[in-house]
Design an enzyme around this catalytic site. Structure first.
Site, PDB file in Angstrom:
ATOM      1  N   LYS A  55      42.364  84.017  32.304  1.00 42.49           N
ATOM      2  CA  LYS A  55      43.239  84.945  31.581  1.00 42.49           C
ATOM      3  C   LYS A  55      42.643  85.098  30.187  1.00 42.49           C
ATOM      4  CE  LYS A  55      46.085  85.667  28.906  1.00 42.49           C
ATOM      5  NZ  LYS A  55      45.735  86.528  27.743  1.00 42.49           N
ATOM      6  N   GLU A  68      42.292  72.916  23.776  1.00 47.28           N
ATOM      7  CA  GLU A  68      41.451  73.057  22.584  1.00 47.28           C
ATOM      8  C   GLU A  68      42.226  73.929  21.609  1.00 47.28           C
ATOM      9  OE1 GLU A  68      38.802  71.491  21.951  1.00 47.28           O
ATOM     10  OE2 GLU A  68      38.270  70.705  23.914  1.00 47.28           O
ATOM     11  N   CYS A 123      37.747  77.952  15.109  1.00 46.86           N
ATOM     12  CA  CYS A 123      38.572  76.745  14.977  1.00 46.86           C
ATOM     13  C   CYS A 123      37.825  75.669  14.214  1.00 46.86           C
ATOM     14  CB  CYS A 123      38.962  76.240  16.357  1.00 46.86           C
ATOM     15  SG  CYS A 123      37.538  76.062  17.430  1.00 46.86           S
ATOM     16  N   GLU A 146      45.630  77.451   8.944  1.00 40.54           N
ATOM     17  CA  GLU A 146      44.278  77.837   9.363  1.00 40.54           C
ATOM     18  C   GLU A 146      43.992  79.237   8.815  1.00 40.54           C
ATOM     19  OE1 GLU A 146      44.102  77.818  13.623  1.00 40.54           O
ATOM     20  OE2 GLU A 146      42.022  77.222  13.665  1.00 40.54           O
TER      21      GLU A 146
HETATM   22  P1  NAD Z   1      46.638  82.379  20.842  1.00 34.16           P
HETATM   23  O1  NAD Z   1      47.166  81.032  21.079  1.00 34.16           O
HETATM   24  O2  NAD Z   1      47.524  83.390  20.260  1.00 34.16           O
HETATM   25  O3  NAD Z   1      46.075  82.997  22.195  1.00 34.16           O
HETATM   26  C1  NAD Z   1      45.159  82.303  23.016  1.00 34.16           C
HETATM   27  C2  NAD Z   1      45.324  82.794  24.432  1.00 34.16           C
HETATM   28  O4  NAD Z   1      46.620  82.436  24.890  1.00 34.16           O
HETATM   29  C3  NAD Z   1      45.224  84.299  24.604  1.00 34.16           C
HETATM   30  O5  NAD Z   1      44.583  84.563  25.827  1.00 34.16           O
HETATM   31  C4  NAD Z   1      46.670  84.725  24.675  1.00 34.16           C
HETATM   32  O6  NAD Z   1      46.867  85.930  25.376  1.00 34.16           O
HETATM   33  C5  NAD Z   1      47.271  83.571  25.439  1.00 34.16           C
HETATM   34  N1  NAD Z   1      48.708  83.390  25.266  1.00 34.16           N
HETATM   35  C6  NAD Z   1      49.491  83.742  24.239  1.00 34.16           C
HETATM   36  N2  NAD Z   1      50.762  83.384  24.474  1.00 34.16           N
HETATM   37  C7  NAD Z   1      50.786  82.795  25.685  1.00 34.16           C
HETATM   38  C8  NAD Z   1      51.803  82.211  26.488  1.00 34.16           C
HETATM   39  N3  NAD Z   1      53.065  82.136  26.076  1.00 34.16           N
HETATM   40  N4  NAD Z   1      51.467  81.700  27.682  1.00 34.16           N
HETATM   41  C9  NAD Z   1      50.194  81.731  28.106  1.00 34.16           C
HETATM   42  N5  NAD Z   1      49.191  82.267  27.404  1.00 34.16           N
HETATM   43  C10 NAD Z   1      49.477  82.791  26.193  1.00 34.16           C
HETATM   44  O7  NAD Z   1      45.334  82.142  19.949  1.00 34.16           O
HETATM   45  P2  NAD Z   1      44.332  83.241  19.416  1.00 34.16           P
HETATM   46  O8  NAD Z   1      44.972  83.870  18.235  1.00 34.16           O
HETATM   47  O9  NAD Z   1      43.838  84.106  20.498  1.00 34.16           O
HETATM   48  O10 NAD Z   1      43.123  82.333  18.981  1.00 34.16           O
HETATM   49  C11 NAD Z   1      43.065  81.709  17.767  1.00 34.16           C
HETATM   50  C12 NAD Z   1      43.436  80.258  17.872  1.00 34.16           C
HETATM   51  O11 NAD Z   1      42.593  79.606  18.817  1.00 34.16           O
HETATM   52  C13 NAD Z   1      43.216  79.510  16.580  1.00 34.16           C
HETATM   53  O12 NAD Z   1      44.295  78.648  16.301  1.00 34.16           O
HETATM   54  C14 NAD Z   1      41.956  78.702  16.836  1.00 34.16           C
HETATM   55  O13 NAD Z   1      41.853  77.554  16.048  1.00 34.16           O
HETATM   56  C15 NAD Z   1      42.089  78.395  18.261  1.00 34.16           C
HETATM   57  N6  NAD Z   1      40.779  78.077  18.827  1.00 34.16           N
HETATM   58  C16 NAD Z   1      40.522  76.792  19.168  1.00 34.16           C
HETATM   59  C17 NAD Z   1      39.289  76.446  19.668  1.00 34.16           C
HETATM   60  C18 NAD Z   1      39.000  75.028  20.052  1.00 34.16           C
HETATM   61  O14 NAD Z   1      38.063  74.816  20.784  1.00 34.16           O
HETATM   62  N7  NAD Z   1      39.759  74.049  19.596  1.00 34.16           N
HETATM   63  C19 NAD Z   1      38.309  77.408  19.866  1.00 34.16           C
HETATM   64  C20 NAD Z   1      38.598  78.732  19.522  1.00 34.16           C
HETATM   65  C21 NAD Z   1      39.843  79.038  19.002  1.00 34.16           C
END
Ligand code: NAD
Length: 482
Positions: A179, A255, A289, A386
């Site tokens: 997804k 992650e 991140c 962040e």
């Molecule tokens: P997000 O949590 O908003 O979205 C991530 C994914 O989750 C997307 O595919 C989104 O559509 C999905 N999603 C959203 N709500 C959901 C739900 N209720 N149920 C299931 N899926 C859902 O994050 P983002 O804004 O896309 O990404 C940024 C974040 O990701 C930052 O906090 C960053 O630090 C983190 N990140 C972490 C790593 C790591 O390896 N630790 C790597 C990259 C990004």
């Protein structure tokens, strides 16, 4: 639709078949540099999610029964095909994410490396045999594919965060349902023809972008056939998904967000530290991140470091990521830019000094200039949240104890960076940092061969390295008398 978007599928990929969403819904994909819609991608319904699950289930037994070498060969071929196709894939990524083409090229290479690494790890599913200490039994330990995995990925590294999960899952013998983030579904869809050409059977990887991530993923987690949930994204969504995974005791790999300190000791090579800070801050426009969120500099070298960093930041060329020479593309969305700007205005209102940047440029596109803030007080929101943008936040410290206390004062524990020319100091301080990863005299920690992951609220589990493979394997122990 614009001419410059390379040919890329826009439907759901389920069981090796391209199809529209059953509800007829679509997702508009926006070019962050122009704000134009560049594609309309099919959006999966809850029912489509279950169709993907059925397809994965149908593919599971055969894929798991393949020899590890066979599975590795598919991944190795996919690696080569991705590298051969890097320019096209990078272009797709820049168009939907906004990052500069140079950043996208680096990501495609990094993403492909996960396929190469897990092509090699596929054949290292190693068990053990030992004598029971107190009986005549032998303890035979081996690892089996854990089952169908649901992979949820973010927009900031739309390809690499996918391959970092798909690679080990396929190596382990698990079929997956991916997804991708709604902002950047094209990069993941573009991988499907590559995986097919590499010899992947239908149903082993299914891709379902959706406007309804909550209900679709939640419903998948209600099906006992799903045994692994691998999520990369924000800590808030991770927390929600952990609760959902608890219902059927699905194995979670999380992650999540970071709040990386970047420590510059008084004995650091200042030029090297500035180089490292530029990487740690500006890779992916700060939308990482692992991005340096707080740059902590020994008071004795603070001004020298701040001046050099400011000069480097101010010299970066900002513009459409497709244009030659551009280092700083557009942020992913208007909302992302608002968040970044709010961090800057908050810090300034609380007494920080603006050294460069800080103003939203006129015109279309979600651009934000490289910005440097010094004298940032602990009360500023950017110290705790962040930033996820091109804003370098500097604080000074008087001694090592203060540096470590400041660095560890966060609930996130993903990445920390440390610059010193004294190896003893570097390793001693690294051990005191409550983070899953430390870059010691390095501004980048990401490496497919290394276990990537955080402590505290930055996540559970590790991706990459041998550890990443283990996330998709179940350990079975057989007590044997022979
Ligand atoms: P997000 O949590 O908003 O979205 C991530 C994914 O989750 C997307 O595919 C989104 O559509 C999905 N999603 C959203 N709500 C959901 C739900 N209720 N149920 C299931 N899926 C859902 O994050 P983002 O804004 O896309 O990404 C940024 C974040 O990701 C930052 O906090 C960053 O630090 C983190 N990140 C972490 C790593 C790591 O390896 N630790 C790597 C990259 C990004």
């Amino acid at each position: 639709m614009p001419q410059d978007l390379p040919d890329v599928p826009t439907q759901l990929s389920i069981g090796g078949v391209w199809r529209d969403g059953s509800a007829g819904e679509t997702i508009d994909v926006i070019d962050p540099a122009t704000e134009a819609v560049i594609a309309r991608v099919a959006s999966a319904s809850v029912g489509d999610g279950h169709a993907a699950l059925d397809a994965a289930d149908a593919a599971f037994a055969d894929w798991a029964a393949r020899t590890p070498r066979d599975r590795g060969e598919v991944l190795r071929k996919a690696f080569t095909l991705m590298i051969d196709d890097r320019e096209r894939l990078a272009r797709i990524m820049t168009l939907e994410n906004g990052k500069a083409l140079s950043d996208s090229r680096v990501e495609i290479t990094y993403a492909a490396e996960f396929f190469r690494w897990y092509a090699e790890e596929a054949v290292r599913n190693i068990g053990e045999v030992m004598h029971s200490p107190t009986t005549d039994a032998r303890i035979l330990v081996h690892h089996k594919p854990a089952g169908i995995a649901v992979l949820v990925t973010p927009w900031n590294f739309p390809t690499a965060m996918g391959t970092r999960k798909i690679g080990p899952a396929l190596a382990a013998g698990c079929p997956v349902i991916v997804k991708p983030a709604s902002e950047t579904p094209l990069s993941m869809l573009a991988l499907m023809p590559i995986l097919e050409e590499a010899g992947l059977p239908p149903g082993v990887v299914n891709v379902i972008p959706t406007r309804h991530p909550g209900p679709v993923v939640d419903s998948l987690l209600d099906d006992m056939r799903v045994r692994v949930l691998s999520f990369t994204g924000s800590t808030g969504v991770g927390r929600t998904l952990l609760k959902a995974a608890a219902r059927n005791i699905v194995n979670p790999s999380m992650e999540l967000g970071g709040n990386a300190p970047f420590i510059v000791c008084h004995d650091a090579d200042i030029d090297a530290a500035v180089d490292g800070a530029m990487l740690a801050k500006m890779r992916n426009i700060g939308e990482a991140c692992t991005a340096a969120n707080r740059i902590l500099v020994d008071a004795r070298v603070h001004d020298a470091f701040a001046n050099k960093l400011t000069d480097r930041m101010a010299a970066l060329a900002m513009g459409n990521g497709l244009d030659k020479g551009v280092a700083v593309g557009a942020l992913v969305s208007s909302r992302a830019r608002e968040t970044v700007h709010a961090f800057v205005t908050d810090a300034l209102a609380k007494g920080a000094t603006l050294r460069t940047g800080g103003t939203i440029p006129p015109g279309s596109g979600f651009f934000y200039p490289p910005t440097v803030l010094t004298d940032v007080p602990d009360t500023a929101d950017c110290i705790h949240g962040e930033i996820f943008g091109p804003v370098a936040v500097l604080q000074s410290f008087a001694d090592e104890d203060e540096a470590i206390a400041k660095a560890n004062a966060t609930d996130q524990g993903l990445t920390a960076y440390l610059y010193t020319q004294d190896l003893k100091r570097g390793l001693t301080l690294s051990e005191r940092l409550a983070f899953g990863m430390v870059g010691l005299n390095r501004g980048i920690v990401s490496d497919p061969a290394a276990p990537f992951g955080g402590v505290k609220q930055s996540g559970i589990g590790r991706e990459g390295g041998h550890e990443g493979l283990m996330e998709f394997l179940e350990t079975q122990y057989i007590a044997v008398s022979w």
